[in-house]
Design a protein around this motif. Structure first.
Motif, PDB file in Angstrom:
ATOM      1  N   LEU A  12       0.826  -1.211   0.000  1.00 12.84           N
ATOM      2  CA  LEU A  12       0.000   0.000   0.000  1.00 12.84           C
ATOM      3  C   LEU A  12       0.856   1.255   0.000  1.00 12.84           C
ATOM      4  N   LEU A  13       1.946   1.229   0.743  1.00  7.94           N
ATOM      5  CA  LEU A  13       2.815   2.399   0.796  1.00  7.94           C
ATOM      6  C   LEU A  13       3.555   2.614  -0.517  1.00  7.94           C
ATOM      7  N   VAL A  14       4.045   1.533  -1.142  1.00  5.20           N
ATOM      8  CA  VAL A  14       4.765   1.700  -2.395  1.00  5.20           C
ATOM      9  C   VAL A  14       3.806   2.067  -3.525  1.00  5.20           C
ATOM     10  N   ARG A  15       2.567   1.631  -3.426  1.00  7.99           N
ATOM     11  CA  ARG A  15       1.585   2.056  -4.425  1.00  7.99           C
ATOM     12  C   ARG A  15       1.365   3.572  -4.369  1.00  7.99           C
ATOM     13  N   ASP A  16       1.249   4.110  -3.170  1.00  7.70           N
ATOM     14  CA  ASP A  16       1.132   5.569  -3.043  1.00  7.70           C
ATOM     15  C   ASP A  16       2.395   6.272  -3.533  1.00  7.70           C
ATOM     16  N   LEU A  17       3.535   5.608  -3.327  1.00  7.89           N
ATOM     17  CA  LEU A  17       4.794   6.210  -3.748  1.00  7.89           C
ATOM     18  C   LEU A  17       4.871   6.355  -5.269  1.00  7.89           C
ATOM     19  N   VAL A  18       4.506   5.326  -6.010  1.00  7.40           N
ATOM     20  CA  VAL A  18       4.595   5.406  -7.470  1.00  7.40           C
ATOM     21  C   VAL A  18       3.525   6.337  -8.034  1.00  7.40           C
ATOM     22  N   LEU A  19       2.413   6.507  -7.325  1.00  9.00           N
ATOM     23  CA  LEU A  19       1.411   7.463  -7.794  1.00  9.00           C
ATOM     24  C   LEU A  19       1.922   8.897  -7.653  1.00  9.00           C
ATOM     25  N   LYS A  20       2.697   9.156  -6.607  1.00  2.34           N
ATOM     26  CA  LYS A  20       3.255  10.494  -6.429  1.00  2.34           C
ATOM     27  C   LYS A  20       4.413  10.743  -7.396  1.00  2.34           C
ATOM     28  N   TYR A  21       5.228   9.725  -7.638  1.00  7.24           N
ATOM     29  CA  TYR A  21       6.392   9.864  -8.517  1.00  7.24           C
ATOM     30  C   TYR A  21       6.218   8.913  -9.695  1.00  7.24           C
ATOM     31  N   LEU A  22       5.276   9.245 -10.549  1.00 11.52           N
ATOM     32  CA  LEU A  22       4.857   8.337 -11.616  1.00 11.52           C
ATOM     33  C   LEU A  22       5.966   8.106 -12.635  1.00 11.52           C
ATOM     34  N   HIS A  23       6.830   9.066 -12.842  1.00 12.93           N
ATOM     35  CA  HIS A  23       7.857   8.954 -13.879  1.00 12.93           C
ATOM     36  C   HIS A  23       9.248   8.742 -13.288  1.00 12.93           C
ATOM     37  N   SER A  24       9.322   8.221 -12.086  1.00 17.80           N
ATOM     38  CA  SER A  24      10.607   7.939 -11.456  1.00 17.80           C
ATOM     39  C   SER A  24      10.936   6.455 -11.623  1.00 17.80           C
ATOM     40  N   ASN A  25      12.045   6.183 -12.272  1.00 13.21           N
ATOM     41  CA  ASN A  25      12.454   4.790 -12.463  1.00 13.21           C
ATOM     42  C   ASN A  25      12.790   4.108 -11.135  1.00 13.21           C
ATOM     43  N   LYS A  26      13.335   4.870 -10.203  1.00 12.57           N
ATOM     44  CA  LYS A  26      13.662   4.294  -8.901  1.00 12.57           C
ATOM     45  C   LYS A  26      12.403   3.838  -8.175  1.00 12.57           C
ATOM     46  N   ALA A  27      11.373   4.639  -8.268  1.00  8.97           N
ATOM     47  CA  ALA A  27      10.116   4.264  -7.607  1.00  8.97           C
ATOM     48  C   ALA A  27       9.548   2.987  -8.219  1.00  8.97           C
ATOM     49  N   TRP A  28       9.602   2.849  -9.558  1.00  7.86           N
ATOM     50  CA  TRP A  28       9.055   1.648 -10.194  1.00  7.86           C
ATOM     51  C   TRP A  28       9.939   0.426  -9.932  1.00  7.86           C
ATOM     52  N   ASN A  29      11.253   0.621  -9.840  1.00  8.49           N
ATOM     53  CA  ASN A  29      12.124  -0.504  -9.476  1.00  8.49           C
ATOM     54  C   ASN A  29      11.815  -0.993  -8.066  1.00  8.49           C
ATOM     55  N   LEU A  30      11.570  -0.039  -7.167  1.00  7.05           N
ATOM     56  CA  LEU A  30      11.200  -0.421  -5.803  1.00  7.05           C
ATOM     57  C   LEU A  30       9.847  -1.120  -5.785  1.00  7.05           C
ATOM     58  N   PHE A  31       8.927  -0.654  -6.628  1.00  5.51           N
ATOM     59  CA  PHE A  31       7.624  -1.298  -6.736  1.00  5.51           C
ATOM     60  C   PHE A  31       7.777  -2.753  -7.206  1.00  5.51           C
ATOM     61  N   CYS A  32       8.604  -2.971  -8.205  1.00  6.33           N
ATOM     62  CA  CYS A  32       8.816  -4.340  -8.699  1.00  6.33           C
ATOM     63  C   CYS A  32       9.469  -5.229  -7.641  1.00  6.33           C
TER      64      CYS A  32
END
Length: 951
Positions: free
Chosen positions: A753-773
């Motif tokens: 839930l926390l990482v989902r909110d993170l990628v919504l705030k930083y939608l175009h950040s590769n680091k955020a999507w790598n952390l999501f994966c």
């Protein structure tokens, strides 16, 4: 009735024509005279202003005549001074309606200016005669203001009469034009003044303005139209209201700044039973004739009948400007201000009333009003103004002052630390006498030049025996703060003779005053007398007693007194801090730390926690390196600005709500439902920078000790802190810290839930999507599939979402959907090796399906993309391994062994400390062992296992 151009009878038409002929003859002579004077004196402004007004005369089109005709010899003689060329030029200008004065006149009056389109008679009657005692600049500015006023009258009033604007718009225009005119005048006198002073500016400066200017306002109705005004009055008296209204409307069009037609219209509509219309016309008339005070008062009463209080206030304000000394007007307006809740304006009005109430007959009324105003100021915590009001009334009427008034004034003065003024009050109103070595002081005049040294030199004082004990103590407090100790000592000795049970408050006040001036030895007997009584044996009194011993540098007695305070009131944090300070000075750091320990740390619930003491304890523990105790104390300190999370519902409330405000509301409701006691924090708020620093230190310590559960609880609790979350930088760090704490603690649901909110705030950040994966891979959550699909519908060109949706389809076995996602990416990024590789692997998977059609075609396509991928990436361990793996999956084992061996001979892609992480030799050897084991070549299996796999 025959209608005429003015809408009146034939008699009126005949009368008007005669008046016009007479005025024409007067105008012909006057124009010649003014022209000559203007050409002689080019910069004389009154003539020039009149010539400008001629431009808008109704007779302009009829001025084709010889100015010399019909004039007397005097006028003929005057015109001889005018050159013939200028005279002919002026006659031509009259025909064209252009009245531009000589070009050689370059002063400020020859510039282009807007002139009111009013008849010339109106302009003449609107000129104000101003006498000035200084230069002509004042006259210039005043006339400019009058031009604005004329423009307003001709424009707004005429539009209102024609129905082009409403009454409310007219009312706003009138107020704005008047206020703007006043503002321009006042900016030349004073640049800055408050709104209240601006409203009453003509009142406060009436005397000064009367000395500077003497104004005389002429009648605003031109003489040529006075007969028509009389005709309208006759119509009204005869009952012909329609005719009277028509004549008034024509008068308004001709002279829109004359108030008589408006007033008559108000009277007419009042008789017709339309009070609202009548009030509107009356109000316009009043604005055009603002000096009529009675009219303003009558309008104010009409407003009050209709409950229009704000309009009534405006009317009373106009009346006050005309008669600033009329107390009744001030009083009524102040009462209205109180009704609408504008207490500050009402107070200002009451104070203005006090200034005017100088008559001895109004003394009682003045004093009563001063009392009420002072009480209101005191309720509004404005003691300085309360003192000022009381002193003003006391100086005017000293004989009407009571002991209660004196007591109230003295309390205010002592509260404001106005000790010298308080002594003057005692001398003036209480009969107190002061003795100096050179003589006695019995009047206020003797104290006018007194300073601190004079007060210190006081020998003694005489206080009347009839003076109440509380006033005597107030006088004693003044002497103490002024350091007149010799004169104060007899009063202190007299106070000691009183019963402390009955006079305990007075004892304590005197002791506190003595301690403020460091007279601890004198204050100690008073405090000892208090703690010896059952009534005043209290922690607060013991605290003063301990401070007194500490001031005397008697440390053992001070320690015993502070311990007594802590025993009587464990939550008394000041005593703990003071005692800790003493222990630190003595070098007893452990005792200083322990005395600051909170009861909540010992397991007690629902107790009071002192923030200051807890913060001091954290600093001491950090300095000593007691990290376990520091973590407990610092964690408790963080809970002073956020909620302590204890149940699963509370954790879910923090995770599921997106904003800090919603989290706080949800937690508040849950705490009320659970009814579990929570610690109550008291004391000063610690700066947010210090709190953030302590939070980071605690998180680092918990990470080092792998106490992930405590770290998660603290991080999620701080997400409900308004202190942290209102700062964007702190909020960003805190959210990431909460994510890491949940990840390390294994709370996959919270982490997702926390990482989902993170990628919504930083939608175009590769680091955020790598952390999501990474988190999705570790948590094995299935909800991310639907989340990615929904998000892809909003952001269809998003690269990371395209890969994730393709991977999700690949894992679920829907290879066609995966191929569609990958092909979309490949079209947008044709040179991306990873996209090419994904397409090739998808074809291989489709070819390996049990019921695949065109299996060979799919295999060829898959390897075509893999070969292209190898060309893009180059020959390295990764490309050879992936191709060999694809061949292995298709059952082409000999070719797979070939590529596996080529991969084993290649070095890892990354060298250095992280080489083992990216080295694929163990995976390659394992796949080769599987192939050799299936073929029965066990020797090769053992060889590759011992060489690459065994650790």
């Amino acid at each position: 009735m025959n209608d005429t151009s003015f809408g009146v009878t034939d008699d009126a038409d005949k009368f008007l024509c005669e008046e016009q002929e007479r005025m024409t003859r007067v105008y012909e002579r006057l124009c010649v005279f003014i022209l000559i004077q203007t050409l002689k004196v080019g910069k004389d402004r009154p003539y020039r202003k009149f010539l400008y007004s001629l431009k808008y005369s109704r007779r302009t089109d009829e001025m084709d005549y010889d100015p010399m005709e019909g004039t007397s010899e005097l006028f003929a003689a005057l015109t001889r001074d005018v050159p013939l060329e200028q005279w002919e030029q002026y006659k031509e200008q009259i025909k064209l309606g252009n009245y531009i004065i000589d070009d050689s006149d370059n002063d400020s009056y020859s510039s282009d200016r807007s002139v009111s389109p009013c008849p010339d008679e109106e302009v003449i009657t609107n000129i104000e005669i101003v006498e000035e005692d200084e230069g002509g600049e004042e006259k210039m500015h005043e006339s400019d203001g009058e031009n604005d006023q004329i423009l307003w009258g001709c424009d707004a009033a005429d539009k209102y009469a024609q129905g082009k604007i409403s009454f409310y718009e007219l009312n706003d225009i009138m107020k704005d034009s008047r206020s703007n005119s006043r503002l321009r005048k006042r900016m030349r006198v004073e640049e800055e003044q408050s709104e209240l002073e601006k409203e009453n500016e003509p009142i406060e400066n009436t005397a000064q303005k009367a000395k500077k200017k003497i104004r005389r306002k002429k009648n605003l109705l031109p003489k040529g139209l006075e007969g028509l005004m009389g005709q309208a009055n006759n119509y009204f008296t005869d009952g012909q209201t329609e005719s009277a209204i028509k004549v008034c409307m024509e008068l308004i069009k001709s002279a829109p700044q004359a108030y008589e037609p408006f007033h008559l219209l108000g009277t007419i509509y009042d008789e017709m039973g339309e009070p609202r219309k009548a009030f509107q016309w009356y109000l316009v008339a009043a604005f055009l004739n603002p000096s009529d005070t009675d009219e303003w008062i009558r309008l104010a009463e009409l407003c009050l009948e209709k409950n229009e209080i704000q309009q009534a206030i405006s009317c009373y304000t106009k009346a006050i400007r005309n008669e600033p000394t009329n107390i009744n007007f001030w009083w009524e307006r102040c009462n209205l201000y109180e009704q609408v809740g504008e207490r500050k304006r009402a107070l200002y009005g009451f104070e203005m009333i006090l200034k005017h109430l100088s008559d001895p007959h109004n003394g009682e009324k003045c004093v009563d009003m001063a009392r009420e105003i002072a009480k209101i100021h005191h309720e509004n915590t404005d003691d300085a103004n309360a003192v000022r009001v009381l002193e003003t009334s006391f100086n005017k009427f000293p004989s009407l002052i009571t002991s209660e008034d004196v007591n109230f004034l003295l309390e205010l003065q002592l509260g404001q630390k106005m000790y010298k003024a308080a002594v003057k009050t005692f001398v003036q109103h209480c009969g107190v006498r002061l003795k100096l070595p050179l003589g006695d002081i019995t009047s206020v005049e003797d104290l006018s030049d007194f300073d601190n040294e004079n007060f210190k030199a006081l020998v003694s004082c005489i206080v009347p025996e009839v003076l109440p004990i509380d006033l005597t103590v107030k006088f004693l407090l003044c002497l103490i703060h002024l350091q007149a100790f010799k004169a104060a000592q007899p009063l202190i000795d007299s106070l000691k003779q009183e019963n402390p049970e009955e006079m305990g408050d007075l004892f304590l006040d005197v002791a506190e005053a003595l301690m403020e001036v460091h007279q601890y030895e004198t204050a100690k007997p008073l405090l000892f007398a208090l703690i010896s009584t059952p009534t005043y044996d209290l922690p607060a009194v013991w605290m003063k007693y301990a401070d007194c011993w500490y001031g005397l540098l008697n440390i053992p007695e001070a320690i015993q007194a502070y311990l007594k305070v802590i025993e009587m009131a464990p939550a008394y944090q000041d005593a703990r801090l003071a005692l800790s300070k003493i222990y630190l000075q003595m070098g007893k750091i452990e005792e200083a730390t322990n005395i600051l320990r909170q009861d909540y740390e010992d397991g007690e619930e629902g107790v009071v926690v002192g923030i200051d003491a807890l913060y001091q304890r954290c600093k001491l523990l950090e300095a000593e390196g007691c990290w376990d105790q520091y973590i407990a104390a610092a964690t408790l300190l963080q809970y002073s600005h956020c909620y302590h999370l204890e149940t699963e519902e509370e954790f879910s409330a923090v995770i599921t709500n997106q904003t800090c405000k919603r989290r706080i509301e949800a937690l508040r409701d849950l705490k009320i439902q659970n009814k579990k006691p929570t610690p109550q924090f008291i004391g000063q708020t610690i700066p947010v920078t210090e709190m953030q620093s302590i939070f980071k230190k605690v998180c680092i310590l918990l990470m080092e000790r792998k106490r992930y559960e405590e770290l998660q609880n603290l991080s999620l609790a701080c997400l409900s802190s308004a202190t942290f979350m209102k700062n964007p930088t702190y909020a960003k760090d805190l959210e990431f810290q909460a994510l890491l704490s949940c990840y390390y603690n294994g709370s996959h649901q919270y982490t997702y839930l926390l990482v989902r909110d993170l990628v919504l705030k930083y939608l175009h950040s590769n680091k955020a999507w790598n952390l999501f994966c990474l988190i999705v891979t570790c948590s094995q959550e299935n909800r991310h599939n639907r989340f990615c699909i929904r998000l892809m519908m909003k952001h269809q060109d998003h690269l990371a979402l395209g890969y994730l949706n393709g991977h999700n389809a690949m894992i679920s076995g829907t290879y066609k959907h995966a191929l569609g996602e990958y092909m979309c990416i490949l079209k947008e990024h044709p040179n991306d090796p990873f996209a090419v590789f994904c397409v090739g692997i998808t074809f291989i998977h489709m070819a390996c399906q049990k019921f695949a059609t065109k299996r060979h075609f799919l295999t060829i396509q898959g390897f075509e993309f893999l070969v292209r991928y190898a060309k893009m990436k180059g020959e390295n361990q990764e490309t050879f391994y992936n191709i060999g793996r694809a061949l292995h999956q298709c059952g082409i084992k000999e070719a797979a062994i070939h590529y596996y061996k080529k991969a084993l001979n290649c070095p890892p892609l990354i060298t250095g400390p992280e080489q083992d992480i990216f080295d694929l030799r163990r995976e390659i050897a394992y796949n080769m062992c599987v192939i050799y084991q299936a073929s029965g070549a066990m020797d090769l299996v053992y060889m590759y296992s011992r060489k690459y796999i065994v650790v």
